[in-house]
Design a protein around this motif. Structure first.
Motif, PDB file in Angstrom:
ATOM      1  N   SER A  80       0.824  -1.208   0.000  1.00  0.00           N
ATOM      2  CA  SER A  80       0.000   0.000   0.000  1.00  0.00           C
ATOM      3  C   SER A  80       0.858   1.258   0.000  1.00  0.00           C
ATOM      4  O   SER A  80       0.574   2.223  -0.721  1.00  0.00           O
ATOM      5  N   VAL A  81       1.898   1.253   0.806  1.00  0.00           N
ATOM      6  CA  VAL A  81       2.783   2.426   0.874  1.00  0.00           C
ATOM      7  C   VAL A  81       3.462   2.656  -0.472  1.00  0.00           C
ATOM      8  O   VAL A  81       3.487   3.786  -0.995  1.00  0.00           O
ATOM      9  N   ILE A  82       4.011   1.599  -1.054  1.00  0.00           N
ATOM     10  CA  ILE A  82       4.753   1.749  -2.310  1.00  0.00           C
ATOM     11  C   ILE A  82       3.825   2.200  -3.432  1.00  0.00           C
ATOM     12  O   ILE A  82       4.132   3.165  -4.166  1.00  0.00           O
ATOM     13  N   THR A  83       2.690   1.538  -3.600  1.00  0.00           N
ATOM     14  CA  THR A  83       1.800   1.862  -4.718  1.00  0.00           C
ATOM     15  C   THR A  83       1.195   3.255  -4.574  1.00  0.00           C
ATOM     16  O   THR A  83       1.114   4.004  -5.555  1.00  0.00           O
ATOM     17  N   LEU A 208      -4.580  14.338  -0.984  1.00  0.00           N
ATOM     18  CA  LEU A 208      -5.868  13.794  -1.404  1.00  0.00           C
ATOM     19  C   LEU A 208      -5.683  12.574  -2.296  1.00  0.00           C
ATOM     20  O   LEU A 208      -6.337  11.535  -2.100  1.00  0.00           O
ATOM     21  N   CYS A 209      -4.797  12.672  -3.272  1.00  0.00           N
ATOM     22  CA  CYS A 209      -4.593  11.541  -4.171  1.00  0.00           C
ATOM     23  C   CYS A 209      -3.884  10.381  -3.486  1.00  0.00           C
ATOM     24  O   CYS A 209      -4.082   9.224  -3.848  1.00  0.00           O
ATOM     25  N   LEU A 210      -3.070  10.691  -2.480  1.00  0.00           N
ATOM     26  CA  LEU A 210      -2.463   9.620  -1.687  1.00  0.00           C
ATOM     27  C   LEU A 210      -3.538   8.830  -0.947  1.00  0.00           C
ATOM     28  O   LEU A 210      -3.511   7.595  -0.902  1.00  0.00           O
ATOM     29  N   VAL A 211      -4.512   9.545  -0.390  1.00  0.00           N
ATOM     30  CA  VAL A 211      -5.619   8.885   0.310  1.00  0.00           C
ATOM     31  C   VAL A 211      -6.457   8.069  -0.673  1.00  0.00           C
ATOM     32  O   VAL A 211      -6.872   6.938  -0.373  1.00  0.00           O
ATOM     33  N   LEU A 212      -6.731   8.626  -1.847  1.00  0.00           N
ATOM     34  CA  LEU A 212      -7.515   7.899  -2.846  1.00  0.00           C
ATOM     35  C   LEU A 212      -6.809   6.621  -3.277  1.00  0.00           C
ATOM     36  O   LEU A 212      -7.443   5.569  -3.424  1.00  0.00           O
ATOM     37  N   SER A 213      -5.511   6.701  -3.481  1.00  0.00           N
ATOM     38  CA  SER A 213      -4.753   5.507  -3.871  1.00  0.00           C
ATOM     39  C   SER A 213      -4.696   4.499  -2.727  1.00  0.00           C
ATOM     40  O   SER A 213      -4.781   3.286  -2.947  1.00  0.00           O
ATOM     41  N   TRP A 214      -4.525   4.998  -1.508  1.00  0.00           N
ATOM     42  CA  TRP A 214      -4.449   4.109  -0.342  1.00  0.00           C
ATOM     43  C   TRP A 214      -5.749   3.334  -0.160  1.00  0.00           C
ATOM     44  O   TRP A 214      -5.741   2.154   0.197  1.00  0.00           O
ATOM     45  N   ASN A 215      -6.891   3.989  -0.422  1.00  0.00           N
ATOM     46  CA  ASN A 215      -8.197   3.369  -0.192  1.00  0.00           C
ATOM     47  C   ASN A 215      -8.764   2.673  -1.421  1.00  0.00           C
ATOM     48  O   ASN A 215      -9.869   2.125  -1.343  1.00  0.00           O
ATOM     49  N   GLU A 216      -8.055   2.731  -2.543  1.00  0.00           N
ATOM     50  CA  GLU A 216      -8.561   2.103  -3.758  1.00  0.00           C
ATOM     51  C   GLU A 216      -8.700   0.593  -3.564  1.00  0.00           C
ATOM     52  O   GLU A 216      -7.747  -0.093  -3.204  1.00  0.00           O
ATOM     53  N   ALA A 217      -9.897   0.100  -3.788  1.00  0.00           N
ATOM     54  CA  ALA A 217     -10.167  -1.319  -3.566  1.00  0.00           C
ATOM     55  C   ALA A 217     -10.470  -2.073  -4.855  1.00  0.00           C
ATOM     56  O   ALA A 217     -10.084  -3.230  -5.007  1.00  0.00           O
ATOM     57  N   PHE A 218     -11.177  -1.416  -5.790  1.00  0.00           N
ATOM     58  CA  PHE A 218     -11.628  -2.128  -6.989  1.00  0.00           C
ATOM     59  C   PHE A 218     -10.454  -2.708  -7.774  1.00  0.00           C
ATOM     60  O   PHE A 218     -10.417  -3.902  -8.075  1.00  0.00           O
ATOM     61  N   THR A 230      -2.847  -4.942  -1.682  1.00  0.00           N
ATOM     62  CA  THR A 230      -2.785  -3.825  -0.749  1.00  0.00           C
ATOM     63  C   THR A 230      -3.642  -4.130   0.474  1.00  0.00           C
ATOM     64  O   THR A 230      -4.229  -5.216   0.586  1.00  0.00           O
ATOM     65  N   LEU A 231      -3.733  -3.169   1.367  1.00  0.00           N
ATOM     66  CA  LEU A 231      -4.525  -3.376   2.582  1.00  0.00           C
ATOM     67  C   LEU A 231      -6.013  -3.544   2.275  1.00  0.00           C
ATOM     68  O   LEU A 231      -6.731  -4.186   3.040  1.00  0.00           O
ATOM     69  N   ALA A 232      -6.465  -2.979   1.166  1.00  0.00           N
ATOM     70  CA  ALA A 232      -7.852  -3.217   0.759  1.00  0.00           C
ATOM     71  C   ALA A 232      -8.086  -4.690   0.458  1.00  0.00           C
ATOM     72  O   ALA A 232      -9.137  -5.260   0.774  1.00  0.00           O
ATOM     73  N   THR A 233      -7.095  -5.338  -0.146  1.00  0.00           N
ATOM     74  CA  THR A 233      -7.177  -6.774  -0.411  1.00  0.00           C
ATOM     75  C   THR A 233      -7.173  -7.561   0.888  1.00  0.00           C
ATOM     76  O   THR A 233      -7.882  -8.566   1.033  1.00  0.00           O
ATOM     77  N   LEU A 234      -6.384  -7.110   1.847  1.00  0.00           N
ATOM     78  CA  LEU A 234      -6.342  -7.778   3.147  1.00  0.00           C
ATOM     79  C   LEU A 234      -7.695  -7.727   3.837  1.00  0.00           C
ATOM     80  O   LEU A 234      -8.179  -8.734   4.370  1.00  0.00           O
ATOM     81  N   ILE A 235      -8.336  -6.563   3.821  1.00  0.00           N
ATOM     82  CA  ILE A 235      -9.643  -6.427   4.473  1.00  0.00           C
ATOM     83  C   ILE A 235     -10.675  -7.318   3.792  1.00  0.00           C
ATOM     84  O   ILE A 235     -11.486  -7.976   4.455  1.00  0.00           O
ATOM     85  N   ALA A 256      -5.432  -0.813   8.823  1.00  0.00           N
ATOM     86  CA  ALA A 256      -5.312  -0.284   7.468  1.00  0.00           C
ATOM     87  C   ALA A 256      -5.445   1.236   7.430  1.00  0.00           C
ATOM     88  O   ALA A 256      -4.742   1.904   6.663  1.00  0.00           O
ATOM     89  N   ILE A 257      -6.335   1.779   8.259  1.00  0.00           N
ATOM     90  CA  ILE A 257      -6.557   3.225   8.202  1.00  0.00           C
ATOM     91  C   ILE A 257      -5.632   3.992   9.134  1.00  0.00           C
ATOM     92  O   ILE A 257      -5.451   5.209   8.961  1.00  0.00           O
ATOM     93  N   ALA A 258      -5.032   3.317  10.105  1.00  0.00           N
ATOM     94  CA  ALA A 258      -4.202   4.018  11.088  1.00  0.00           C
ATOM     95  C   ALA A 258      -3.051   4.801  10.443  1.00  0.00           C
ATOM     96  O   ALA A 258      -2.846   5.974  10.770  1.00  0.00           O
TER      97      ALA A 258
END
Length: 281
Positions: A80-83, A208-218, A230-235, A256-258
């Motif tokens: 998640s951090v790298i991507t 903002l875009c860092l948050v969007l990329s971090w939370n991207e799940a699809f 990423t962490l979205a996959t983990l959840i 994931a959100i911390a």
């Protein structure tokens, strides 16, 4: 004294109390999901599904240990951090020059290009899933960080261009013209004038875009698996045919959100400065 009395008369105590209660109500309403998530993360599975809900219980760290042992949280966090960071940096390097050109050297089709870029966000992501999946498969990029970085960067690029364009166009052109008259080169103009004035916009747009990329799940769920997930996959992995493991799902979500919450907290000064840039002071 007269002005003070008039201001006080315009805001009676009853109205101030009502606004205060409304503000606290909205704040609690927004905070409640995160607060409940935090409580559930420290419960056992039986406590998490208990009816009525248990507000007082003995907290446990068992869920966090199980998330790490079962799913290798650090691997997903690293992905998640790298991507998210790399895609955001790539977007900044592409969006900043584009926004600069559109804001200070407007052409005949500048508005049309901006509208076309914005229109690309109107198409549902699932509409582009098959061709992107086939391209990633043919390029041997499935389940790789590079595939997610490319897709995240392309997904957020229109938003970044629009935001930076809005920030840059509020910078007076006369300042840049004065720098050119003093003999500044293009690089000096950007480094010594544009960057200091637009740093708030760059910081808020990047965050903002860092948050969007971090939370991207699809795209994470469809283009990655165990290696680049990423962490979205983990959840999402805590949803099974047997049902949802609410306590472990809450622990994984909290982990994931911390990091992004902590980062946003320390970056709030730049975020507020960028979001309020150009506002009436």
């Amino acid at each position: 004294m007269t002005t003070t009395k008039r201001r006080r008369s315009n805001y009676p105590l009853g109205l101030l109390a009502l606004r205060t209660v409304a503000a606290w109500g909205v704040a609690l309403l927004l905070f409640f999901p995160l607060g409940w998530l935090f409580l559930t993360a420290f419960k056992t599975e039986l406590q998490a599904i208990a009816v009525p809900p248990q507000l007082f219980f003995i907290p446990t760290l068992e869920n966090f240990h199980e998330v790490q042992e079962r799913s290798d949280y650090l691997l997903y966090a690293k992905n998640s951090v790298i991507t998210s960071v790399v895609s955001t940096l790539v977007d900044l390097m592409l969006a900043a020059p584009a926004a600069y050109a559109m804001a200070f050297f407007k052409g005949k089709y500048t508005k049309d290009i901006l509208m076309w870029m914005l229109s690309t966000k109107m198409m549902p992501a699932v509409g582009a899933l098959v061709p992107i999946y086939v391209l990633a498969q043919k390029s041997h990029l499935l389940d790789t960080q590079l595939a997610l970085i490319i897709v995240f960067a392309l997904s957020n690029l229109p938003i970044m261009v629009w935001m930076l364009y809005s920030h840059f166009k509020d910078i007076p052109r006369e300042i840049l013209e004065a720098a050119r008259m003093d003999g500044a080169t293009l690089w000096q103009e950007v480094r010594l004038v544009l960057l200091p004035l637009g740093m708030g916009g760059l910081a808020s747009t990047g965050l903002l875009c860092l948050v969007l990329s971090w939370n991207e799940a699809f795209w994470s769920l469809n283009l990655s698996a165990a290696q680049a997930g990423t962490l979205a996959t983990l959840i999402a992995s805590y949803s099974s045919p047997e049902g949802l493991f609410w306590a472990k799902l809450s622990a994984a979500s909290l982990m994931a959100i911390a990091p992004i919450v902590v980062f946003g907290w320390f970056s709030q000064k730049q975020l507020v400065q960028g979001l309020t840039f150009g506002a009436v002071k």
